[in-house]
Design a protein around this motif. Structure first.
Motif, mmCIF file in Angstrom:
data_model
loop_
_atom_site.group_PDB
_atom_site.id
_atom_site.type_symbol
_atom_site.label_atom_id
_atom_site.label_comp_id
_atom_site.label_asym_id
_atom_site.label_seq_id
_atom_site.Cartn_x
_atom_site.Cartn_y
_atom_site.Cartn_z
ATOM 1 N N ILE A 276 -7.899 -20.985 -10.486
ATOM 2 C CA ILE A 276 -8.779 -20.020 -11.159
ATOM 3 C C ILE A 276 -9.969 -19.698 -10.264
ATOM 4 O O ILE A 276 -10.364 -18.540 -10.095
ATOM 5 C CB ILE A 276 -9.254 -20.587 -12.511
ATOM 6 C CG1 ILE A 276 -8.058 -20.767 -13.449
ATOM 7 C CG2 ILE A 276 -10.309 -19.677 -13.145
ATOM 8 C CD1 ILE A 276 -8.410 -21.463 -14.751
ATOM 9 N N TYR A 277 -10.551 -20.735 -9.683
ATOM 10 C CA TYR A 277 -11.687 -20.529 -8.784
ATOM 11 C C TYR A 277 -11.273 -19.699 -7.569
ATOM 12 O O TYR A 277 -11.967 -18.750 -7.181
ATOM 13 C CB TYR A 277 -12.238 -21.883 -8.321
ATOM 14 C CG TYR A 277 -13.210 -21.763 -7.171
ATOM 15 C CD1 TYR A 277 -14.520 -21.359 -7.392
ATOM 16 C CD2 TYR A 277 -12.814 -22.039 -5.866
ATOM 17 C CE1 TYR A 277 -15.416 -21.227 -6.342
ATOM 18 C CE2 TYR A 277 -13.698 -21.910 -4.808
ATOM 19 C CZ TYR A 277 -14.994 -21.508 -5.052
ATOM 20 O OH TYR A 277 -15.869 -21.379 -4.014
ATOM 21 N N GLY A 278 -10.153 -20.061 -6.942
ATOM 22 C CA GLY A 278 -9.732 -19.360 -5.749
ATOM 23 C C GLY A 278 -9.509 -17.879 -5.986
ATOM 24 O O GLY A 278 -9.875 -17.049 -5.141
ATOM 25 N N TYR A 279 -8.951 -17.531 -7.148
ATOM 26 C CA TYR A 279 -8.662 -16.123 -7.415
ATOM 27 C C TYR A 279 -9.903 -15.353 -7.880
ATOM 28 O O TYR A 279 -10.287 -14.351 -7.271
ATOM 29 C CB TYR A 279 -7.549 -15.989 -8.451
ATOM 30 C CG TYR A 279 -7.163 -14.552 -8.704
ATOM 31 C CD1 TYR A 279 -6.386 -13.861 -7.775
ATOM 32 C CD2 TYR A 279 -7.586 -13.882 -9.846
ATOM 33 C CE1 TYR A 279 -6.045 -12.539 -7.981
ATOM 34 C CE2 TYR A 279 -7.244 -12.552 -10.054
ATOM 35 C CZ TYR A 279 -6.478 -11.883 -9.133
ATOM 36 O OH TYR A 279 -6.155 -10.573 -9.333
ATOM 37 N N PHE A 280 -10.534 -15.821 -8.931
ATOM 38 C CA PHE A 280 -11.640 -15.061 -9.516
ATOM 39 C C PHE A 280 -12.956 -15.248 -8.762
ATOM 40 O O PHE A 280 -13.787 -14.330 -8.715
ATOM 41 C CB PHE A 280 -11.816 -15.433 -10.987
ATOM 42 C CG PHE A 280 -10.691 -14.976 -11.860
ATOM 43 C CD1 PHE A 280 -10.577 -13.645 -12.230
ATOM 44 C CD2 PHE A 280 -9.726 -15.861 -12.301
ATOM 45 C CE1 PHE A 280 -9.532 -13.202 -13.029
ATOM 46 C CE2 PHE A 280 -8.668 -15.440 -13.101
ATOM 47 C CZ PHE A 280 -8.570 -14.103 -13.466
ATOM 48 N N GLY A 281 -13.173 -16.427 -8.170
ATOM 49 C CA GLY A 281 -14.419 -16.646 -7.447
ATOM 50 C C GLY A 281 -14.604 -15.690 -6.288
ATOM 51 O O GLY A 281 -15.732 -15.318 -5.942
ATOM 52 N N ALA A 282 -13.487 -15.256 -5.672
ATOM 53 C CA ALA A 282 -13.561 -14.346 -4.532
ATOM 54 C C ALA A 282 -14.016 -12.947 -4.918
ATOM 55 O O ALA A 282 -14.294 -12.121 -4.040
ATOM 56 C CB ALA A 282 -12.191 -14.266 -3.855
ATOM 57 N N ALA A 283 -14.108 -12.657 -6.228
ATOM 58 C CA ALA A 283 -14.509 -11.314 -6.660
ATOM 59 C C ALA A 283 -16.004 -11.074 -6.517
ATOM 60 O O ALA A 283 -16.437 -9.942 -6.297
ATOM 61 C CB ALA A 283 -14.104 -11.106 -8.124
ATOM 62 N N ALA A 284 -16.800 -12.118 -6.631
ATOM 63 C CA ALA A 284 -18.255 -11.939 -6.678
ATOM 64 C C ALA A 284 -18.875 -11.512 -5.345
ATOM 65 O O ALA A 284 -19.708 -10.596 -5.326
ATOM 66 C CB ALA A 284 -18.913 -13.208 -7.199
ATOM 67 N N PRO A 285 -18.558 -12.155 -4.200
ATOM 68 C CA PRO A 285 -19.267 -11.808 -2.961
ATOM 69 C C PRO A 285 -19.190 -10.338 -2.547
ATOM 70 O O PRO A 285 -20.228 -9.737 -2.254
ATOM 71 C CB PRO A 285 -18.633 -12.743 -1.923
ATOM 72 C CG PRO A 285 -18.187 -13.928 -2.720
ATOM 73 C CD PRO A 285 -17.708 -13.352 -4.016
ATOM 74 N N PRO A 286 -17.986 -9.699 -2.499
ATOM 75 C CA PRO A 286 -17.982 -8.292 -2.083
ATOM 76 C C PRO A 286 -18.713 -7.381 -3.058
ATOM 77 O O PRO A 286 -19.355 -6.412 -2.643
ATOM 78 C CB PRO A 286 -16.489 -7.942 -2.006
ATOM 79 C CG PRO A 286 -15.794 -8.983 -2.808
ATOM 80 C CD PRO A 286 -16.624 -10.211 -2.698
ATOM 81 N N ALA A 287 -18.646 -7.690 -4.360
ATOM 82 C CA ALA A 287 -19.360 -6.870 -5.336
ATOM 83 C C ALA A 287 -20.865 -7.033 -5.192
ATOM 84 O O ALA A 287 -21.622 -6.061 -5.287
ATOM 85 C CB ALA A 287 -18.915 -7.251 -6.752
ATOM 86 N N ALA A 288 -21.318 -8.265 -4.959
ATOM 87 C CA ALA A 288 -22.748 -8.503 -4.746
ATOM 88 C C ALA A 288 -23.237 -7.765 -3.509
ATOM 89 O O ALA A 288 -24.318 -7.162 -3.508
ATOM 90 C CB ALA A 288 -23.010 -10.007 -4.619
ATOM 91 N N GLN A 289 -22.440 -7.783 -2.438
ATOM 92 C CA GLN A 289 -22.801 -7.045 -1.235
ATOM 93 C C GLN A 289 -22.920 -5.550 -1.524
ATOM 94 O O GLN A 289 -23.864 -4.882 -1.080
ATOM 95 C CB GLN A 289 -21.752 -7.267 -0.157
ATOM 96 C CG GLN A 289 -21.669 -8.661 0.400
ATOM 97 C CD GLN A 289 -20.447 -8.842 1.285
ATOM 98 O OE1 GLN A 289 -19.836 -7.870 1.721
ATOM 99 N NE2 GLN A 289 -20.085 -10.086 1.529
ATOM 100 N N ALA A 290 -21.948 -5.020 -2.264
ATOM 101 C CA ALA A 290 -21.930 -3.581 -2.532
ATOM 102 C C ALA A 290 -23.126 -3.155 -3.376
ATOM 103 O O ALA A 290 -23.735 -2.101 -3.139
ATOM 104 C CB ALA A 290 -20.626 -3.203 -3.236
ATOM 105 N N ILE A 291 -23.479 -3.960 -4.373
ATOM 106 C CA ILE A 291 -24.647 -3.638 -5.201
ATOM 107 C C ILE A 291 -25.901 -3.614 -4.350
ATOM 108 O O ILE A 291 -26.728 -2.685 -4.419
ATOM 109 C CB ILE A 291 -24.793 -4.649 -6.349
ATOM 110 C CG1 ILE A 291 -23.676 -4.463 -7.376
ATOM 111 C CG2 ILE A 291 -26.153 -4.502 -7.035
ATOM 112 C CD1 ILE A 291 -23.664 -5.492 -8.476
ATOM 113 N N LEU A 292 -26.070 -4.621 -3.521
ATOM 114 C CA LEU A 292 -27.266 -4.696 -2.693
ATOM 115 C C LEU A 292 -27.293 -3.568 -1.664
ATOM 116 O O LEU A 292 -28.344 -2.962 -1.408
ATOM 117 C CB LEU A 292 -27.317 -6.055 -1.996
ATOM 118 C CG LEU A 292 -28.668 -6.479 -1.410
ATOM 119 C CD1 LEU A 292 -29.728 -6.527 -2.489
ATOM 120 C CD2 LEU A 292 -28.545 -7.822 -0.725
#
Length: 425
Positions: free
Chosen positions: A120-136
């Motif tokens: 669960i961590y491996g799949y869903f955890g990878a979603a946050a970093p690129p989205a955080a980068q894009a927002i910033l």
């Protein structure tokens, strides 16, 4: 963040930084306590390493998909998905480990449940970093963007220190070695609630984009490749990983990355065995050694490299020499001080090499291929933590010094290759 940033941007940056920090710290905290947990449940060391290898594999496969999706979907929702997946995963890890430690279920069942939670961590955890980068990226000017994204990426690096450092404090009566999992689950849900209420969404389809981020692991501080990809715009050409312009740097990255993953994953077991301590009592010693290594790598990347202004080739050569010396010293160490110092030396060496081959590969191609080369380097970083940990712990089970002497030989061989093949520019 730049002082010219608006209060709303400062607030958003703080929340996104906390998302990255908690994900990175929670993962490395689990890595620091799992050797002791495995020993307490009498589970083979290689099985513990395999649990993290599987998670790293899923992360490596999922990260590019999430990065592409961040280009045209609501980024806030993806950040929430990532931190929610992390929090649920860590909580399930704690529950499964508690059940195994207290004998409520068989150790085999407990580890199987733990592996499921890690997926669960491996799949869903990878979603946050690129989205955080894009927002910033969507909320900063071009002049601000690289600095802001670099600071955001540093959250993972800081997490590699805080995770092992905090873990021993939450080995508490009742929950025992599973305590750090519950603590970081609470932290994750707290950040999730904060983001849910305070973080505004950006406009899907805007110019801003995110990039796949390498798996956060012990000794695996980010190299800046994801930042390069997020700021370089669309790639206007393809770039094979065997392209002669970047291939020598890729070779350095692959071999060095595996040497680093082998040394880092086996370190917890090595400390427990060399000190001959009970797994519960030895957790503090493991945390000290891992924290020292992560701190040394960050001192190099945040302090020495900017100060010394070294060329990529010199960073690689210097780092490989230090890493080889550190790994040999680890194999000979018998005290906590000796192991911490040696692991710090090895980690400092790896800390020179990672940004060295990242910068070298970036300088080897034109501007329109920066996103492509960054993606290649990020995939190299992630690949190292798929097989490296299992190989290292497998060697450790055969002979305790084996992963460190093997890593030293790899670094020395790579040093000769680098002297002959890497560009001096």
């Amino acid at each position: 963040m730049p002082r010219t940033a608006k209060p709303a941007l400062d607030r958003n940056f703080t929340m996104l930084f906390m998302v990255m920090l908690v994900i990175g710290a929670g993962n490395t905290a689990l890595q620091s306590v799992m050797p002791a947990i495995g020993r307490s449940m009498k589970v083979p060391d290689s099985v513990i390493a395999l649990a993290f290898s599987v998670s790293a594999l899923v992360w490596a496969l999922a990260a590019p998909r999430w990065a592409r999706k961040s280009d045209h979907t609501g980024r806030r929702q993806m950040v929430l998905t990532g931190i929610a997946g992390f929090s649920a995963s860590v909580l399930l890890c704690g529950v499964s480990l508690s059940a195994g430690i207290h004998g409520l279920i068989a150790p085999t069942a407990a580890i199987a449940a733990f592996v499921g939670a890690r997926l669960i961590y491996g799949y869903f955890g990878a979603a946050a970093p690129p989205a955080a980068q894009a927002i910033l990226a969507s909320q900063t000017t071009r002049a601000q963007r690289t600095k802001a994204l670099t600071m955001l990426a540093s959250a993972f690096g800081l997490g590699t220190i805080l995770g092992p450092a905090l873990a021993p404090f939450f080995v508490l009566p009742g929950v025992g070695l599973a305590g750090p999992a519950y603590f970081f689950a609470i932290c994750g849900f707290a950040v999730l609630g904060t983001v849910c209420f305070l973080l505004p969404d950006d406009t899907p389809g805007s110019h801003a984009r995110g990039a796949a981020t390498s798996y956060p692991s012990i000794g695996g501080t980010l190299t800046g490749a994801s930042v390069t990809a997020a700021t370089a715009g669309r790639s206007h050409g393809s770039l094979k990983i065997t392209d002669p312009r970047i291939w020598p740097w890729v070779v350095v990255g692959v071999i060095m990355g595996h040497a680093q993953a082998m040394a880092g994953q086996a370190m917890g077991f090595f400390v427990l065995d060399r000190l001959a301590v009970d797994p519960l009592q030895g957790q503090q010693a493991v945390g000290i050694v891992l924290m020292t290594g992560a701190g040394a790598a960050l001192v190099v990347q945040w302090g020495l490299i900017p100060l010394l202004n070294m060329t990529p080739r010199l960073m690689v050569i210097t780092g490989l020499g230090l890493a080889a010396l550190g790994c040999v010293t680890i194999s000979l160490s018998t005290s906590l001080y000796g192991m911490a110092t040696a692991f710090g030396l090895a980690s400092a060496g790896f800390g020179f090499v990672r940004p060295g081959y990242t910068a070298g590969s970036s300088l080897a191609v034109d501007h329109d291929l920066q996103a492509a080369v960054a993606g290649r380097i990020t995939s190299v970083n992630g690949a190292s933590f798929i097989l490296g940990p299992s190989i290292g712990v497998g060697l450790y089970e055969i002979w305790h010094p084996a992963p460190y002497l093997t890593s030293a030989v790899m670094c020395l061989a790579l040093l000769g290759y680098s002297l002959a093949k890497l560009s001096r520019k």
